[in-house]
Motif scaffolding. Structure first.
Motif, PDB file in Angstrom:
ATOM      1  N   ALA A 262       0.845  -1.566  -0.393  1.00 29.53           N
ATOM      2  CA  ALA A 262       0.138  -0.249  -0.153  1.00 29.53           C
ATOM      3  C   ALA A 262       0.480   1.291   0.046  1.00 29.53           C
ATOM      4  N   LYS A 263       1.838   1.513   1.075  1.00 29.50           N
ATOM      5  CA  LYS A 263       3.055   2.470   0.763  1.00 29.50           C
ATOM      6  C   LYS A 263       3.352   2.447  -0.263  1.00 29.50           C
ATOM      7  N   LYS A 264       3.976   1.309  -1.113  1.00 27.26           N
ATOM      8  CA  LYS A 264       4.411   1.453  -2.621  1.00 27.26           C
ATOM      9  C   LYS A 264       3.659   2.607  -3.278  1.00 27.26           C
ATOM     10  N   GLY A 265       2.274   1.580  -3.450  1.00 25.10           N
ATOM     11  CA  GLY A 265       1.355   2.306  -4.922  1.00 25.10           C
ATOM     12  C   GLY A 265       1.084   4.003  -4.014  1.00 25.10           C
ATOM     13  N   ALA A 266       0.806   4.461  -2.818  1.00 23.19           N
ATOM     14  CA  ALA A 266       0.911   5.572  -2.767  1.00 23.19           C
ATOM     15  C   ALA A 266       2.194   5.937  -2.923  1.00 23.19           C
ATOM     16  N   ALA A 267       3.316   5.799  -3.064  1.00 18.96           N
ATOM     17  CA  ALA A 267       4.166   6.556  -3.136  1.00 18.96           C
ATOM     18  C   ALA A 267       4.590   6.882  -4.835  1.00 18.96           C
ATOM     19  N   ILE A 268       3.570   4.975  -5.607  1.00 15.92           N
ATOM     20  CA  ILE A 268       4.192   5.897  -6.979  1.00 15.92           C
ATOM     21  C   ILE A 268       2.789   6.902  -7.069  1.00 15.92           C
ATOM     22  N   THR A 269       2.027   6.904  -7.325  1.00 20.75           N
ATOM     23  CA  THR A 269       1.009   7.420  -7.573  1.00 20.75           C
ATOM     24  C   THR A 269       1.423   9.122  -7.183  1.00 20.75           C
ATOM     25  N   ALA A 270       1.913   9.219  -5.930  1.00 23.25           N
ATOM     26  CA  ALA A 270       2.484  10.712  -5.498  1.00 23.25           C
ATOM     27  C   ALA A 270       3.057  11.566  -5.949  1.00 23.25           C
ATOM     28  N   LEU A 271       4.244  10.160  -6.910  1.00 22.38           N
ATOM     29  CA  LEU A 271       5.369  10.801  -7.272  1.00 22.38           C
ATOM     30  C   LEU A 271       4.911  10.992  -9.202  1.00 22.38           C
ATOM     31  N   ARG A 272       4.363  10.449  -9.104  1.00 20.78           N
ATOM     32  CA  ARG A 272       3.378  10.433 -10.780  1.00 20.78           C
ATOM     33  C   ARG A 272       2.811  11.994 -10.556  1.00 20.78           C
ATOM     34  N   ASP A 273       1.829  11.757  -9.487  1.00 20.03           N
ATOM     35  CA  ASP A 273       1.183  13.141  -9.623  1.00 20.03           C
ATOM     36  C   ASP A 273       1.957  14.326  -9.141  1.00 20.03           C
TER      37      ASP A 273
ATOM     38  N   GLU B 131       7.585   0.168  -9.159  1.00 18.45           N
ATOM     39  CA  GLU B 131       6.652  -0.396  -9.927  1.00 18.45           C
ATOM     40  C   GLU B 131       7.362  -1.391 -10.542  1.00 18.45           C
ATOM     41  N   ARG B 132       9.093  -1.444 -10.985  1.00 22.16           N
ATOM     42  CA  ARG B 132       9.348  -3.090 -11.364  1.00 22.16           C
ATOM     43  C   ARG B 132       9.893  -3.407 -10.184  1.00 22.16           C
ATOM     44  N   ASN B 133       9.555  -3.515  -9.105  1.00 23.75           N
ATOM     45  CA  ASN B 133       9.918  -3.833  -7.354  1.00 23.75           C
ATOM     46  C   ASN B 133      11.664  -3.838  -7.895  1.00 23.75           C
ATOM     47  N   ALA B 134      13.068  -2.655  -7.964  1.00 23.71           N
ATOM     48  CA  ALA B 134      14.141  -2.504  -9.254  1.00 23.71           C
ATOM     49  C   ALA B 134      14.826  -2.811  -7.559  1.00 23.71           C
ATOM     50  N   SER B 135      16.108  -3.236  -7.592  1.00 26.98           N
ATOM     51  CA  SER B 135      17.307  -3.361  -6.552  1.00 26.98           C
ATOM     52  C   SER B 135      17.653  -2.372  -5.975  1.00 26.98           C
ATOM     53  N   VAL B 136      17.715  -2.451  -4.419  1.00 29.55           N
ATOM     54  CA  VAL B 136      17.933  -1.467  -3.247  1.00 29.55           C
ATOM     55  C   VAL B 136      18.903  -0.759  -3.866  1.00 29.55           C
ATOM     56  N   ASP B 137      20.398  -1.618  -4.365  1.00 25.52           N
ATOM     57  CA  ASP B 137      20.985  -0.648  -5.057  1.00 25.52           C
ATOM     58  C   ASP B 137      20.146   0.635  -6.395  1.00 25.52           C
ATOM     59  N   GLU B 138      19.678   0.428  -7.338  1.00 23.13           N
ATOM     60  CA  GLU B 138      19.647   0.388  -8.272  1.00 23.13           C
ATOM     61  C   GLU B 138      18.317   1.661  -7.344  1.00 23.13           C
ATOM     62  N   ILE B 139      17.784   1.524  -6.719  1.00 25.76           N
ATOM     63  CA  ILE B 139      16.778   2.615  -6.530  1.00 25.76           C
ATOM     64  C   ILE B 139      17.941   3.943  -5.624  1.00 25.76           C
ATOM     65  N   ASN B 140      18.461   3.436  -4.669  1.00 27.09           N
ATOM     66  CA  ASN B 140      19.513   4.247  -3.534  1.00 27.09           C
ATOM     67  C   ASN B 140      19.892   5.801  -5.516  1.00 27.09           C
ATOM     68  N   GLY B 141      20.306   4.654  -5.860  1.00 25.04           N
ATOM     69  CA  GLY B 141      21.318   5.615  -7.264  1.00 25.04           C
ATOM     70  C   GLY B 141      20.802   6.787  -8.006  1.00 25.04           C
ATOM     71  N   GLN B 142      18.940   6.111  -7.785  1.00 25.96           N
ATOM     72  CA  GLN B 142      18.310   6.842  -8.656  1.00 25.96           C
ATOM     73  C   GLN B 142      17.942   8.242  -7.677  1.00 25.96           C
ATOM     74  N   ILE B 143      17.897   7.627  -5.829  1.00 23.15           N
ATOM     75  CA  ILE B 143      17.978   8.878  -5.465  1.00 23.15           C
ATOM     76  C   ILE B 143      19.088   9.516  -5.111  1.00 23.15           C
ATOM     77  N   ASP B 144      19.892   9.464  -4.984  1.00 21.54           N
ATOM     78  CA  ASP B 144      21.024  10.540  -5.640  1.00 21.54           C
ATOM     79  C   ASP B 144      21.232  11.387  -6.206  1.00 21.54           C
ATOM     80  N   SER B 145      20.762  10.982  -7.653  1.00 23.86           N
ATOM     81  CA  SER B 145      20.860  11.993  -8.928  1.00 23.86           C
ATOM     82  C   SER B 145      19.183  13.046  -8.382  1.00 23.86           C
ATOM     83  N   PHE B 146      17.961  12.252  -7.510  1.00 24.52           N
ATOM     84  CA  PHE B 146      16.982  12.640  -7.459  1.00 24.52           C
ATOM     85  C   PHE B 146      16.677  13.884  -6.588  1.00 24.52           C
ATOM     86  N   ASN B 147      17.881  13.677  -5.916  1.00 19.95           N
ATOM     87  CA  ASN B 147      18.193  15.309  -4.422  1.00 19.95           C
ATOM     88  C   ASN B 147      19.330  16.000  -5.190  1.00 19.95           C
ATOM     89  N   GLY B 148      19.431  15.609  -6.082  1.00 20.07           N
ATOM     90  CA  GLY B 148      20.874  16.896  -6.710  1.00 20.07           C
ATOM     91  C   GLY B 148      20.140  17.237  -7.612  1.00 20.07           C
TER      92      GLY B 148
END
Length: 176
Positions: free
Chosen positions: A100-111, A147-164
């Motif tokens: 449920a939290k994952k679905g809410a996060a996906i929706t909030a990010l896309r919104d 949405e595609r259940n990416a690995s933690v490493d992949e998500i963490n790599g994106q978070i660094d780019s996201f934050n910058g």
């Protein structure tokens, strides 16, 4: 008067009038052309005023468009980040409401990406629109990874780019 005589008389009269116009229009005027300085100043002033008004109008439209997209960022960023962080917390603790939290996060990010995209008009100056587009794309990428259940490493790599890129978007919005 017979019909042919009338037609001939009309043709002769037309030729005479046309010849008179040609003779009147072929007269040369002597003298030197001079600029009417008061009319020139008035014309120059009107052109400058019109140009300044158009430039001012374009600047006002650019400022308004930048303000709109920056407000969309400010109004929608925190709910997206909060929903994403709630998902991360649920994932770390293996919470029962993880999906449920994952679905809410996906929706909030896309919104949030959609709201920013709605405000990215051609009037937004490039110094604001470029970082805003990059951040919008990062929001979508992060949602795709969840949405595609990416690995933690992949998500963490994106978070660094996201934050910058989020910081760059907020920096671009400081004047607005």
């Amino acid at each position: 008067m017979p019909r042919f005589e009338r037609a001939g008389l009309a043709a002769a009269l037309t030729a005479l009038v046309a010849g008179g116009f040609l003779a009147a229009c072929s007269t040369t005027v002597t003298g030197t052309a001079e600029v009417n300085q008061s009319e020139l100043q008035l014309y120059t002033s009107e052109v400058k005023s019109s140009s300044a008004a158009a430039s001012s109008s374009r600047a006002a439209a650019a400022d308004a468009a930048a303000t709109d997209v920056c407000e969309a960022l400010r109004d929608n960023n925190n709910p997206a980040v909060d929903a994403f962080n709630a998902y991360i917390d649920a994932s770390d603790s293996k919470a029962p409401d993880l999906e449920a939290k994952k679905g809410a996060a996906i929706t909030a990010l896309r919104d949030t990406a959609g709201k920013i995209d709605e405000q990215l008009s051609p009037d937004v100056p490039n110094d604001v629109s470029a970082p805003m587009r990059t951040y919008r794309n990062n929001l979508k990428t992060l949602a795709d990874l969840l949405e595609r259940n990416a690995s933690v490493d992949e998500i963490n790599g994106q978070i660094d780019s996201f934050n910058g890129d989020k910081d760059a978007a907020f920096d671009a919005c400081k004047p607005y």
